[in-house]
Design a protein around this motif. Structure first.
Motif, PDB file in Angstrom:
ATOM      1  N   TRP B  11       0.772  -1.044   0.064  1.00 11.08           N
ATOM      2  CA  TRP B  11       0.036   0.444  -0.352  1.00 11.08           C
ATOM      3  C   TRP B  11       0.806   1.600  -0.323  1.00 11.08           C
ATOM      4  O   TRP B  11       0.942   2.022  -0.984  1.00 11.08           O
ATOM      5  CB  TRP B  11      -1.135  -0.151   0.892  1.00 11.08           C
ATOM      6  CG  TRP B  11      -2.055   1.155   0.978  1.00 11.08           C
ATOM      7  CD1 TRP B  11      -2.435   2.000  -0.058  1.00 11.08           C
ATOM      8  CD2 TRP B  11      -2.582   1.407   2.174  1.00 11.08           C
ATOM      9  NE1 TRP B  11      -3.456   2.809   0.552  1.00 11.08           N
ATOM     10  CE2 TRP B  11      -3.741   2.626   1.794  1.00 11.08           C
ATOM     11  CE3 TRP B  11      -2.885   0.758   3.921  1.00 11.08           C
ATOM     12  CZ2 TRP B  11      -4.949   2.951   2.989  1.00 11.08           C
ATOM     13  CZ3 TRP B  11      -3.493   1.360   4.423  1.00 11.08           C
ATOM     14  CH2 TRP B  11      -4.940   2.329   4.167  1.00 11.08           C
ATOM     15  N   LYS B  16      -2.935   0.249  -4.409  1.00  9.27           N
ATOM     16  CA  LYS B  16      -5.077   0.152  -3.606  1.00  9.27           C
ATOM     17  C   LYS B  16      -5.110  -0.320  -3.090  1.00  9.27           C
ATOM     18  O   LYS B  16      -5.840  -0.608  -2.596  1.00  9.27           O
ATOM     19  CB  LYS B  16      -5.588   1.562  -4.987  1.00  9.27           C
ATOM     20  CG  LYS B  16      -4.409   3.128  -4.343  1.00  9.27           C
ATOM     21  CD  LYS B  16      -5.922   4.014  -5.537  1.00  9.27           C
ATOM     22  CE  LYS B  16      -5.782   4.874  -6.029  1.00  9.27           C
ATOM     23  NZ  LYS B  16      -7.057   5.848  -5.745  1.00  9.27           N
ATOM     24  N   GLY B  19      -4.107  -1.698  -0.262  1.00 15.18           N
ATOM     25  CA  GLY B  19      -4.588  -0.669   1.072  1.00 15.18           C
ATOM     26  C   GLY B  19      -6.328  -1.380   1.086  1.00 15.18           C
ATOM     27  O   GLY B  19      -6.790  -1.945   2.385  1.00 15.18           O
ATOM     28  N   SER B  20      -7.241  -1.584   0.370  1.00 21.81           N
ATOM     29  CA  SER B  20      -8.192  -1.863   0.182  1.00 21.81           C
ATOM     30  C   SER B  20      -8.140  -3.308   0.821  1.00 21.81           C
ATOM     31  O   SER B  20      -9.354  -3.241   1.793  1.00 21.81           O
ATOM     32  CB  SER B  20      -8.570  -2.355  -0.904  1.00 21.81           C
ATOM     33  OG  SER B  20     -10.034  -2.916  -1.341  1.00 21.81           O
ATOM     34  N   ILE B  23      -8.019  -2.839   4.770  1.00 25.89           N
ATOM     35  CA  ILE B  23      -9.108  -1.815   5.467  1.00 25.89           C
ATOM     36  C   ILE B  23     -10.567  -3.014   5.429  1.00 25.89           C
ATOM     37  O   ILE B  23     -10.537  -2.890   6.146  1.00 25.89           O
ATOM     38  CB  ILE B  23      -9.461  -0.844   4.541  1.00 25.89           C
ATOM     39  CG1 ILE B  23      -8.207   0.405   4.233  1.00 25.89           C
ATOM     40  CG2 ILE B  23     -10.732  -0.219   4.485  1.00 25.89           C
ATOM     41  CD1 ILE B  23      -8.668   1.636   3.640  1.00 25.89           C
ATOM     42  N   ALA B  24     -10.321  -4.074   4.339  1.00 27.78           N
ATOM     43  CA  ALA B  24     -10.871  -4.907   5.056  1.00 27.78           C
ATOM     44  C   ALA B  24     -11.212  -5.775   5.971  1.00 27.78           C
ATOM     45  O   ALA B  24     -11.910  -5.833   6.244  1.00 27.78           O
ATOM     46  CB  ALA B  24     -11.202  -6.058   3.153  1.00 27.78           C
ATOM     47  N   SER B  27     -10.707  -3.159   9.117  1.00 28.01           N
ATOM     48  CA  SER B  27     -12.090  -2.553   9.339  1.00 28.01           C
ATOM     49  C   SER B  27     -12.522  -2.010  10.452  1.00 28.01           C
ATOM     50  O   SER B  27     -13.117  -1.705  11.286  1.00 28.01           O
ATOM     51  CB  SER B  27     -12.561  -1.721   8.250  1.00 28.01           C
ATOM     52  OG  SER B  27     -13.339  -2.041   8.447  1.00 28.01           O
ATOM     53  N   ARG B  28     -13.591  -3.432  10.425  1.00 27.42           N
ATOM     54  CA  ARG B  28     -14.859  -3.909  11.586  1.00 27.42           C
ATOM     55  C   ARG B  28     -14.182  -3.660  12.820  1.00 27.42           C
ATOM     56  O   ARG B  28     -15.389  -3.106  13.582  1.00 27.42           O
ATOM     57  CB  ARG B  28     -15.449  -4.837  10.904  1.00 27.42           C
ATOM     58  CG  ARG B  28     -16.944  -5.494  11.420  1.00 27.42           C
ATOM     59  CD  ARG B  28     -17.998  -5.951  10.425  1.00 27.42           C
ATOM     60  NE  ARG B  28     -19.236  -5.782  11.462  1.00 27.42           N
ATOM     61  CZ  ARG B  28     -19.316  -6.425  11.735  1.00 27.42           C
ATOM     62  NH1 ARG B  28     -18.774  -7.904  11.037  1.00 27.42           N
ATOM     63  NH2 ARG B  28     -21.110  -6.099  11.938  1.00 27.42           N
ATOM     64  N   THR B  31     -14.064   0.007  13.892  1.00 22.12           N
ATOM     65  CA  THR B  31     -14.495   0.434  13.791  1.00 22.12           C
ATOM     66  C   THR B  31     -15.355   0.185  15.469  1.00 22.12           C
ATOM     67  O   THR B  31     -15.895   1.116  15.657  1.00 22.12           O
ATOM     68  CB  THR B  31     -15.453   0.136  12.208  1.00 22.12           C
ATOM     69  OG1 THR B  31     -15.302   0.216  11.327  1.00 22.12           O
ATOM     70  CG2 THR B  31     -16.921   0.884  12.856  1.00 22.12           C
ATOM     71  N   VAL B  48     -11.689   6.183  12.410  1.00 19.96           N
ATOM     72  CA  VAL B  48     -10.998   4.279  12.186  1.00 19.96           C
ATOM     73  C   VAL B  48      -9.891   4.720  10.577  1.00 19.96           C
ATOM     74  O   VAL B  48      -8.922   4.692  10.891  1.00 19.96           O
ATOM     75  CB  VAL B  48     -12.582   3.989  11.183  1.00 19.96           C
ATOM     76  CG1 VAL B  48     -11.282   2.746  10.414  1.00 19.96           C
ATOM     77  CG2 VAL B  48     -13.983   3.311  12.368  1.00 19.96           C
ATOM     78  N   GLY B  49     -10.509   5.959   9.951  1.00 20.85           N
ATOM     79  CA  GLY B  49      -9.384   6.714   8.799  1.00 20.85           C
ATOM     80  C   GLY B  49      -8.363   6.837   9.094  1.00 20.85           C
ATOM     81  O   GLY B  49      -6.846   6.760   8.665  1.00 20.85           O
ATOM     82  N   LEU B  53      -4.995   5.530   7.810  1.00 18.46           N
ATOM     83  CA  LEU B  53      -3.715   6.726   8.268  1.00 18.46           C
ATOM     84  C   LEU B  53      -2.285   6.175   8.387  1.00 18.46           C
ATOM     85  O   LEU B  53      -1.042   6.192   8.089  1.00 18.46           O
ATOM     86  CB  LEU B  53      -4.074   7.973   8.170  1.00 18.46           C
ATOM     87  CG  LEU B  53      -3.019   8.715   6.937  1.00 18.46           C
ATOM     88  CD1 LEU B  53      -3.164   8.427   5.851  1.00 18.46           C
ATOM     89  CD2 LEU B  53      -3.598  10.228   7.707  1.00 18.46           C
TER      90      LEU B  53
END
Lengths: 864, 210
Positions: B11, B16, B19-20, B23-24, B27-28, B31, B48-49, B53
Motif C-alpha cells: 500500500w 491501492k 490498501g483496500s 482495510i477490508a 476495518s470492522r 470500527t 477509523v480512517g 492512515l
C-alpha cells in the motif's frame, strides 16, 4: 455462529452491519480516493461523510438515476427506535419535501434500508455563514443582505408548519452563486431535540444539570447550539416558529455586533443572561433602529416577539427605509417614493404606513431645530443640536418601522388590536411632537436638558405590543412641569446669583402647584415627582428628594413608562449616595438602574449620570475606593462630552466631579488640570458669580490644599464660600460644604480660631438638618478646640464624633484619629481614661496600617 | 500476521488494492473499537480512517517485531486518546485510562450503538461507565469474543493483567448494568456474571462476525 440467528433479529443486525460498511466505504474514500466497496442506501451510493451534523450522520452520496449528488442524513437509531418516532420523522421529512423555496435546501425523499432511516437532501456546495462571519466584521447592510433571505427561508417553512429548531450560522449555506440557503431543517424533530428526547426516563431537568445540557448537543469539540436556544427550548416547553425567530435574532445580533447578545460559558450562565436581559453592548456603527427590531425578537416571552418572521423581515427591509441625506454632518430623513421591488403586495401597502412620518419630520424641521439650539447658546447649542436631531431622526425612523410593523401584523391576520395599536402610534407621535415644539422655543433654560429629555422618549416600537405609556394630557400640569424643568435648566445656564435663586423659587412655586393638578394620573405624577425630586437635589435636600423619587418611581411603573422609571432610579442612586450608611443600598439600586438602562439600549447621558452617581456613592462610602470612582467619572465624562460637546454645562459639571474624585484619590496635580479646564469653560458659560462656578473653584482650592499650596487654597476656598453664600443663602447645604473645606485649609495653617468660627456655624446647620455626614464636622471642631485649649468643647465634639462613627461605621484610621484626640483632651482631667483611649488609638492605628498615627499614639503613651 | 505487513508495504508503495484489502481485513474490528467510545457517531469513520492512515505513516517507527494487530491497536488507542483530549478540556491535562470513564467526560451522551434489546443496550451503556482501560479489554472480550490471551497479545500487556482488569471491570460493569436496567425501568435485581455473558453473546450475534 450466527447462522441460526432468527428473522426477528435480522433487521437490527443488518442495521449495525450497514453502519460498519458505511464506515468502511468512507475510510476507503478518504484513504484510497474511492469507495472500493461502495454502499448503497436505496438508490444512492455513499461517497464520503460530510462534516458533523448533530446526532445524525451526514453523507455525500450520488443519485445515479438523476446523476446528481445528494446529502444523505442518517437518522440516529436512538431517535427512531419507536414506531411513533419513526412515523413522526417520516411525516416531517415529507412535509419538508413538499416545501420548495429558493432559500431552503430541497428535501428529496425519506427512505429506509435495513432499519436505517435516511433523508435525501439537496447537496449544496459553498461555505456556511459561520465561515463568512469569521472573516471579520461586515457592514450591517451586507449582514442584512445575507440574513434576510435566510429569514425568508425560515418564513417559508413556517408557512408550511415546519419549525427549524436549530437555526444558527452553521446551518446557513452561502452558495458560490451567491444564493443563501438554510439547511438542516425541520428533521430536527427526530435528530436534534437534545433535551427532551434524549433524556433518560425518570430524570428531571434539574438532575440533568447545566453541564449535561451543553454536552448533549455537543458535536465533536464544538459547543454551538445552546447559544441560540430560546428560553422555551431550555424549559422544554412548546417550540414553534417564534423559537426560530429567537435563534435568528441571536445569530443576526452576533453578525452585526461581533458577539452574541447573551454571554455565558455554561448553560446556566446563558440562561441567566437571557432571563435577566443582560445584553452585549450595541456598537455605534450599526443603526439603533435595527437594534430595536432585533431586541424584540430576543424577548423571553414568545408572545412579546414579532408575530412572525415576515413581520420581522418587513421591519428589517432597508430598501423600504428612507434614503438619507446630510446636513452639517447629521443624517436626516427624506421621502423617497417606495421603490418597486420583490416584495409581495401586502408588504407594499405597509411600506406606505410608515411614510406619514415625512409630514412631521423633514429637512426644514431639522434646520429649524438646529437654528433654535444655536440661537439658545452659541457655545453648547450646535453640539446639542447634532445630538438632538440625531435622536429625533432615530425616533422618527423607529416610528415608521413601528407603523409598518403594526400594519404587517394586521395584514398577516395575527390576533391584534388595531385600534389600540393606532392609538399608541398617535400617542408616540404626540410625545415626539412636544419635544420638537419645546426645542423650537429656543429657551436656553429648557434646551440645556433637551438631549437628556429626549432620551426619555418612549420607543415607538413598543406600539407593536401597544406598550406605549399614556401621555399626560392635563395642560396645566404640563405647564407646571415645564416650569420646573425650566427652573432646573435656568440654574445651570443663567449667570449670576439672582438668576439662580429666582429660578429655584419659581421652580418651588411650580412644584407646590403641580401635585394637586396632576391628580390621580400616574403618567403626570411620575413626571411631576421626577422634576420636583431633581429640584430638591439641586437645593441640597437629598432626603426630601428621595421621597419624591420614590413616589415618582411607583407612578412611572404603574404607567408603564420604562425610560422615566430608569431615569428616576438613576437620580435615586444619587439621593442615597450622600448617606454613607446606605452605601450597599445605593449600590444595589445602581445595579438595578444599570439593568433598566440596558433594556433601553443604554442611553448615553443617563448612563453617564449613573456612572457619576455610582462614583459619588463610592466617594461617600466608609472605605472609599477612590481609584474606582475616578474610572467611573472618566467614563461619564467621555459619554457626556461625546454627546453634548465640551462647552455644555453638563460636561463642565462632570469634569468638576472628575477633578474632585482625582483629589480624593490623591492625584491632586491631575485634579488641578481638570479643574482649571472646567473653570475656563464655566467662567464663559456661567460667569464668575454662579454657584456652580463657585463649586469648581472650591474643588480647585481643595486640590491646591492637597498639593500644599495652602495660601492659594485659602483664597480659592474663601471666594468659593462667598459666592455660594451670596447666591444660595447662608443655610444652604452647599454653602456648608464650602465652610468645611475652608476650615480645613485654615486648620492646616494652624489658624484654628478662624476655622472654629466656620465649623461651629456649620455644625449648627448640619444638626438642624440632621444630616448624615456629621462625623467630619465633629472631628474638625474637636481637634481645633483642642488646639486652642478649649478642652471641654474638644471632649464634647470628639465624643460626639466617636458616637457617630460607632453608629455609621468608620475606617480604623478615623477611629485612631478621634481616640487619640480624645486621649489628649482627657490627659489632665482623667489620666487613666486618657491612657485607655491612647492604647485603643494605638490598636486602631496598627489596624489601619498608619505608622504615623501609631508613632503619635506611642509618643502620647510615653508622656509626649 | 506477516501478510498484513506485506499488504501495508505494498500500500505504501502505491498499491491501492493492497490498501483496500488491509482495510477490508481490519476495518470492522477497528470500527467496533471506536463505536462505543465516541460522543458523536460522525466521528467513527474519521477515527477509523486516522488509524489506518497512521499505520501507513508510523510504519517506520514500528520495527515489525510485533503482530500487526498489536500495531494497529496501539495506534487506535493513541487516536482515541487524542480524540478524547480534543473533545474534553479536562481530559487535555491528564487522561488516565485506568481512572477516567467516558461518562465522566460527557455524562449525558449516549452511545452511537443502539439496540432494541433492553439488556443489550444496558450492557452497551454500562461499558461507557467503567474506566476506559477496562472498557477496552471488556469490549474486546464482549464485542470481538477475544480470550484474555488474545486481548493481552493485541494490547501488549501480560495475560494476568488482562484477567485482573476483566475481573475488576466486570464487578463495576455488573453494577452499572443493573443501574442502566433500573433507569430503563425493567429490572432492579442483581446482575450476575452469567447475565452479562449471555447478553454479550446476544450482542455478538446481532453484530455478526468480523
Amino acid at each position: 455462529m450466527t447462522s441460526s440467528s432468527s428473522g426477528e433479529l435480522a433487521e437490527t443486525s443488518s442495521g449495525w452491519a450497514l453502519a460498519d460498511r458505511i464506515v468502511q466505504a468512507c475510510v476507503e474514500h478518504q484513504l484510497l480516493g474511492e469507495a472500493v466497496h461502495p454502499v448503497a442506501l436505496g438508490r444512492y451510493r455513499v461517497e464520503r461523510p460530510l462534516g458533523a451534523g448533530g446526532m445524525g450522520q451526514l453523507l455525500l452520496a450520488r443519485d445515479p438515476d438523476l446523476d446528481r449528488r445528494v446529502a444523505l442524513k442518517l437518522i440516529h437509531p436512538a431517535q427512531s427506535r419507536s414506531p411513533e418516532a419513526r412515523q413522526r420523522i417520516v411525516a416531517e421529512a415529507r412535509a419538508m419535501a413538499r416545501l420548495s423555496d429558493p432559500n431552503v435546501a430541497q428535501v428529496y425523499e425519506v427512505g429506509e434500508v435495513g432499519g436505517q432511516l435516511f433523508v435525501a437532501i439537496e447537496y449544496i456546495e459553498g461555505h456556511d455563514l459561520r465561515a463568512w462571519l469569521d472573516e471579520g466584521p461586515h457592514p450591517w447592510r451586507e449582514v442584512l443582505a445575507k440574513f434576510r433571505p435566510a429569514g425568508s427561508g425560515l418564513a417559508a417553512a413556517h408557512d408550511k408548519g415546519i419549525t427549524h429548531r436549530d437555526f444558527k450560522p452553521d446551518n446557513v449555506m452561502l452558495q458560490t452563486n451567491g444564493r443563501v440557503r438554510v439547511v438542516d431543517f425541520g428533521l430536527a424533530l427526530g435528530i436534534k431535540t437534545p433535551i427532551g428526547e434524549s433524556m433518560l426516563p425518570g430524570e428531571s431537568r434539574e438532575q440533568l444539570g447545566p453541564g449535561g445540557l451543553l454536552q448533549l448537543t455537543r458535536t465533536g469539540a464544538v459547543v454551538g447550539t445552546p447559544a441560540y436556544m430560546a428560553p422555551e427550548q431550555w424549559a422544554g416547553s412548546t417550540v414553534d416558529a417564534r423559537t426560530d425567530q429567537f435563534a435568528f435574532c441571536v445569530a443576526l445580533f452576533e453578525a452585526l455586533v461581533g458577539a452574541r447578545p447573551f454571554s455565558g460559558k455554561t448553560a446556566a450562565a446563558l440562561q441567566r443572561a437571557q432571563t435577566e436581559g443582560t445584553l452585549t453592548q450595541w456598537p455605534t456603527t450599526v443603526p439603533r433602529w435595527i437594534r430595536q427590531i432585533v431586541l424584540r425578537g430576543l424577548q423571553i416571552e414568545p408572545e412579546q416577539r414579532w408575530p412572525n418572521m415576515r413581520a420581522l423581515l418587513t421591519a428589517l427591509d432597508p430598501s423600504r427605509r428612507r434614503r438619507r441625506w446630510t446636513i452639517a454632518g447629521v443624517g436626516l430623513l427624506a421621502v423617497v417614493s417606495a421603490s418597486l421591488g420583490l416584495a409581495v403586495p401586502a408588504q407594499d401597502r405597509c411600506a406606505d404606513a410608515g411614510a406619514s412620518v415625512a409630514e412631521w419630520w423633514h429637512e426644514a424641521r431639522a434646520v429649524e431645530v438646529t437654528a433654535a439650539l444655536t440661537q439658545a447658546d452659541p457655545g453648547w447649542g450646535p453640539a446639542s443640536a447634532v445630538a438632538l436631531v440625531g435622536q429625533l431622526e432615530a425616533h422618527a425612523e423607529a416610528w415608521s418601522v413601528a407603523a409598518r410593523g403594526v400594519c404587517a401584523a394586521q395584514q398577516s391576520s395575527e390576533p391584534s388590536d388595531p385600534v389600540a395599536a393606532q392609538g399608541c402610534l398617535a400617542r408616540s407621535r404626540q410625545q415626539w411632537s412636544e419635544t420638537v415644539a419645546q426645542a423650537l422655543e429656543a429657551d436656553p433654560a429648557l434646551l440645556v436638558s433637551a438631549v437628556a429629555r429626549a432620551e426619555l422618549l418612549t420607543d415607538p416600537l413598543g406600539c407593536l405590543d401597544t406598550k406605549m405609556p399614556s401621555v399626560p394630557d392635563s395642560p396645566d400640569a404640563l405647564r407646571y412641569i415645564a416650569t420646573i424643568e425650566r427652573s432646573l435648566g435656568a440654574m445651570s445656564v443663567r449667570a449670576g446669583a439672582d438668576g439662580y435663586l429666582s429660578a429655584m423659587q419659581q421652580g418651588r412655586a411650580a412644584a407646590q402647584a403641580v401635585i394637586p393638578v396632576a391628580g390621580q394620573d400616574p403618567a403626570l405624577l411620575a413626571r411631576a415627582e421626577w422634576t420636583i425630586g431633581r429640584l430638591e437635589l439641586a437645593d441640597g435636600q437629598p432626603r426630601v428628594a428621595e421621597l419624591h423619587f420614590r413616589r415618582g418611581l411607583r407612578a412611572a411603573r404603574s404607567s408603564d413608562d420604562a425610560p422615566l422609571a430608569a431615569a428616576i432610579t438613576v437620580e435615586l442612586v444619587y439621593a442615597i449616595a450622600t448617606d454613607r450608611e446606605r452605601f450597599a443600598e445605593a449600590q444595589d439600586l445602581a445595579d438595578e438602574a444599570a439593568g433598566m438602562l440596558a433594556a433601553l439600549g443604554d442611553p448615553p447621558l443617563l448612563g453617564s449620570r449613573l456612572d457619576s452617581h455610582r462614583a459619588s456613592a463610592i466617594a461617600h462610602s466608609v472605605q472609599g475606593e477612590h481609584a474606582q470612582a475616578v474610572t467611573l467619572h472618566e467614563r461619564a465624562l467621555r459619554a457626556t462630552r461625546d454627546t453634548l460637546g465640551a462647552a455644555h454645562p453638563q460636561t463642565i459639571a462632570v469634569l468638576g466631579n472628575l477633578g474632585a474624585a482625582l483629589n480624593y484619590a490623591g492625584r491632586a496635580e491631575e485634579a488641578e488640570l481638570r479643574l482649571r479646564e472646567a473653570l475656563t469653560v464655566a467662567l464663559q458659560s456661567w460667569g464668575a458669580d454662579h454657584p456652580r462656578t463657585a463649586t469648581l473653584l472650591g474643588t480647585l482650592g481643595l486640590s491646591r490644599m492637597r498639593q500644599g499650596d495652602l495660601e492659594q487654597a485659602t483664597i480659592d476656598l474663601r471666594k468659593s464660600l462667598e459666592i455660594r453664600e451670596r447666591s444660595l443663602g447662608s443655610a444652604h447645604a452647599h454653602v456648608n460644604d464650602a465652610r468645611y473645606n475652608l476650615a480645613s485649609a485654615l486648620r492646616r495653617q494652624q489658624r484654628h480660631a478662624e476655622a472654629l468660627t466656620l465649623l461651629e456655624l456649620g455644625l449648627t446647620q448640619v444638626q438642624t438638618r440632621a444630616e448624615a455626614r456629621q462625623g467630619p464636622w465633629w472631628v474638625a471642631t474637636g481637634e481645633s478646640s483642642l488646639a486652642v485649649g478649649n478642652l471641654d468643647r474638644a471632649r464634647e465634639a470628639l465624643g460626639a464624633a466617636l458616637r457617630v462613627f460607632e453608629r455609621t461605621g468608620a475606617s480604623p484610621g478615623d477611629y485612631a484619629r478621634v481616640r487619640l484626640g480624645l486621649a489628649r483632651a482627657w490627659r489632665d482631667a482623667d489620666p487613666e481614661r486618657a491612657r485607655v483611649l491612647g492604647e485603643e488609638a494605638r490598636v486602631d492605628a496598627v489596624e489601619a496600617g498608619s505608622e504615623k498615627r501609631e508613632a503619635e499614639a506611642d509618643a502620647f503613651l510615653a508622656g509626649e | 500476521m506477516q501478510d498484513e505487513y506485506e499488504l501495508l508495504e505494498a500500500w505504501r508503495a502505491g498499491d491501492k488494492r493492497a490498501g483496500s484489502q488491509l482495510i477490508a481485513a481490519r476495518s470492522r474490528e477497528i470500527t467496533w473499537f471506536f463505536r462505543n467510545k465516541v460522543f458523536d457517531v460522525d466521528m467513527v469513520p474519521d477515527l477509523v480512517g486516522q488509524t489506518f492512515l497512521r499505520t501507513v505513516t508510523a510504519r517506520d517507527r514500528f520495527a515489525g517485531e510485533t503482530s500487526f494487530r498489536r500495531f494497529i491497536y496501539a495506534i487506535a488507542q493513541n487516536v482515541l486518546r487524542e480524540y478524547l483530549r480534543s473533545v474534553d478540556k479536562r481530559a487535555r491535562e491528564e487522561l488516565d485510562f485506568l481512572e477516567v470513564c467516558l461518562s465522566d467526560l460527557q455524562p449525558r451522551t449516549m452511545s452511537s450503538l443502539q439496540s432494541e434489546k433492553v439488556q443489550v443496550q444496558a450492557l452497551i451503556e454500562a461499558l461507557r461507565q467503567v474506566p476506559i482501560g477496562d472498557q477496552v479489554v471488556l469490549e474486546m472480550k464482549y464485542f470481538e469474543g477475544m480470550s484474555a490471551r488474545e486481548v493481552g497479545d493485541a494490547l501488549g500487556i501480560p495475560e494476568g493483567t488482562v484477567r485482573g482488569r476483566l475481573a475488576r471491570g466486570l464487578t463495576r460493569l455488573r453494577e452499572q448494568v443493573r443501574e442502566q436496567l433500573e433507569v430503563a425501568g425493567s429490572r432492579g435485581t442483581e446482575v450476575t456474571a452469567e447475565d452479562v455473558e449471555q447478553w454479550a453473546t446476544e450482542l455478538r450475534r446481532l453484530r455478526g462476525p468480523s
